[in-house]
Scaffold this motif. Structure first.
Motif, PDB file in Angstrom:
ATOM      1  N   ASP A  60       0.827  -1.212   0.000  1.00 21.02           N
ATOM      2  CA  ASP A  60       0.000   0.000   0.000  1.00 21.02           C
ATOM      3  C   ASP A  60       0.859   1.258   0.000  1.00 21.02           C
ATOM      4  N   ILE A  61       1.937   1.241   0.778  1.00 22.78           N
ATOM      5  CA  ILE A  61       2.821   2.406   0.850  1.00 22.78           C
ATOM      6  C   ILE A  61       3.480   2.675  -0.497  1.00 22.78           C
ATOM      7  N   GLN A  62       3.840   1.625  -1.205  1.00 18.43           N
ATOM      8  CA  GLN A  62       4.574   1.791  -2.456  1.00 18.43           C
ATOM      9  C   GLN A  62       3.667   1.909  -3.675  1.00 18.43           C
ATOM     10  N   HIS A  63       2.363   1.728  -3.484  1.00 23.31           N
ATOM     11  CA  HIS A  63       1.426   1.909  -4.598  1.00 23.31           C
ATOM     12  C   HIS A  63       1.303   3.402  -4.890  1.00 23.31           C
ATOM     13  N   PRO A  64       1.582   3.835  -6.130  1.00 21.24           N
ATOM     14  CA  PRO A  64       1.645   5.285  -6.406  1.00 21.24           C
ATOM     15  C   PRO A  64       0.308   6.008  -6.310  1.00 21.24           C
ATOM     16  N   ARG A  65      -0.804   5.318  -6.477  1.00 25.91           N
ATOM     17  CA  ARG A  65      -2.101   5.990  -6.489  1.00 25.91           C
ATOM     18  C   ARG A  65      -3.078   5.367  -5.478  1.00 25.91           C
ATOM     19  N   LEU A  80      -2.385   6.577   5.782  1.00 21.47           N
ATOM     20  CA  LEU A  80      -1.840   7.014   4.491  1.00 21.47           C
ATOM     21  C   LEU A  80      -2.558   8.296   4.090  1.00 21.47           C
ATOM     22  N   LEU A  81      -1.801   9.383   3.914  1.00 21.33           N
ATOM     23  CA  LEU A  81      -2.360  10.679   3.548  1.00 21.33           C
ATOM     24  C   LEU A  81      -1.751  11.161   2.242  1.00 21.33           C
ATOM     25  N   ARG A  82      -2.372  12.181   1.685  1.00 18.36           N
ATOM     26  CA  ARG A  82      -1.841  12.795   0.464  1.00 18.36           C
ATOM     27  C   ARG A  82      -1.580  14.271   0.753  1.00 18.36           C
ATOM     28  N   ILE A  98       2.154  10.279   1.674  1.00 14.10           N
ATOM     29  CA  ILE A  98       2.934  10.237   2.910  1.00 14.10           C
ATOM     30  C   ILE A  98       2.300   9.191   3.824  1.00 14.10           C
ATOM     31  N   ALA A  99       3.088   8.197   4.200  1.00 14.81           N
ATOM     32  CA  ALA A  99       2.597   7.102   5.035  1.00 14.81           C
ATOM     33  C   ALA A  99       3.110   7.264   6.462  1.00 14.81           C
ATOM     34  N   SER A 115       9.026  16.408   1.344  1.00 15.96           N
ATOM     35  CA  SER A 115       7.812  16.868   2.010  1.00 15.96           C
ATOM     36  C   SER A 115       8.166  18.016   2.942  1.00 15.96           C
ATOM     37  N   ARG A 116       7.617  19.186   2.678  1.00 20.28           N
ATOM     38  CA  ARG A 116       7.899  20.335   3.532  1.00 20.28           C
ATOM     39  C   ARG A 116       7.338  20.128   4.937  1.00 20.28           C
TER      40      ARG A 116
END
Length: 318
Positions: A60-65, A80-82, A98-99, A115-116
């Motif tokens: 799940d972490i490495q799935h791009p979408r 898991l957030l975007r 971002i996981a 990621s800022r």
């Protein structure tokens, strides 16, 4: 690369930063560890499996979408957030995944790209050298992820106000293209904020049920997500109204042009008929050899045009 922030009470330098994993995993109960991971897929997978993360979670972490989600596991919570890309703005919306893997006293963050939100939280820890609370830092990063959306939406609100004024004065296809781009981006934001709102709502309710009281940090995360979702929905509807307004104005202008062309055509039809009638090559056409025939025909044409214009104006067609 990955980096580690390790809090060990009782040591002279209790908060340390390095690029080496703790000697013991999971860390002892009196220690706190934050591991920030930004590796290539294979290296990241190997590291997470080494730390005891479920292979399905790693996928799940490495799935791009993969859409944002919340999962509870035996030893940790997976969120898991975007978030926004470091260089994004309201016109070039780019997001990154971002996981968060949160144990009792440890945190793992995984993100592809800078990621800022993570950077600012990490630098704050380095600057203040305060005791590390892994869960607290996770929620701080999540709050920064959401807070970064707010100024972007405020900037978009200001721009939409300018577009609304421009549409009233001089609408063109450039504005419609811009509105279409905003509508696409807002649709994506609405989808993201819907997931975030559900995640924080469920997480807040679960923690409240477990502890019997409301966690302020979770309540703030939920309220921010709810506000962002409301703003995105509001601006999405606003962009839709502006697009419809542009199309209505364009249709109105086209109708006015067609009305003018129709009136011109209606005026010239009888004139063309008269000109064609008297342009036929017959000797016995009435008034053909009349000395004032030409001027009489012109007078008839002028009278026809005058009557038509009077009728059009009386009928409010002009």
């Amino acid at each position: 690369m990955f980096r580690v922030c390790h809090y060990q009470p009782g040591k002279e330098q209790s908060l340390s930063f390095s690029e080496q994993l703790p000697g013991q995993w999971p860390p002892p109960a009196d220690q706190q560890v934050w591991i920030d991971v930004g590796l290539a897929d294979q290296d990241e997978r190997q590291l997470l499996l080494q730390l005891g993360i479920d292979p399905l979670v790693v996928e799940d972490i490495q799935h791009p979408r993969k859409p944002p989600k919340l999962e509870y596991h035996a030893d940790y919570t997976f969120v898991l957030l975007r978030g926004l890309d470091a260089q994004t703005d309201s016109r070039t919306l780019k997001t990154i995944q971002i996981a968060f893997l949160m144990g009792d006293n440890w945190l793992i963050t995984c993100h592809r790209g800078r990621s800022r939100s993570v950077e600012e939280t990490w630098q704050q820890l380095q600057g203040y050298q305060q005791p590390l609370q892994a869960l607290q830092q996770a929620r701080a990063v999540m709050q920064r992820i959401q807070d970064r959306y707010v100024p972007m939406l405020m900037e978009l609100e200001s721009r939409l106000g300018e577009v609304e004024e421009d549409l009233a004065e001089h609408a063109d296809d450039r504005l419609l293209t811009e509105l279409t781009g905003y509508k696409t981006r807002l649709r994506r934001l609405k989808r993201t904020f819907t997931y975030h709102e559900r995640i924080f709502s469920q997480w807040r309710e679960d923690v409240e049920e477990e502890l019997g009281q409301t966690e302020r940090s979770l309540l703030r995360l939920y309220e921010t997500a709810e506000r962002l979702h409301s703003l995105a929905s509001l601006y999405y509807d606003w962009v839709g109204d502006l697009s419809e307004g542009y199309l209505s104005l364009s249709s109105h202008r086209l109708n006015n042009i067609m009305k003018v062309l129709t009136v011109i055509t209606a005026i010239f039809v009888p004139l063309s008929f008269l000109a064609g009638l008297y342009g036929m090559n017959f000797d016995n056409i009435p008034e053909l050899h009349h000395p004032y025939g030409y001027f009489i025909l012109l007078g008839v044409m002028v009278a026809v045009v005058t009557c038509q214009l009077w009728w059009f104006r009386r009928s409010r067609w002009l």
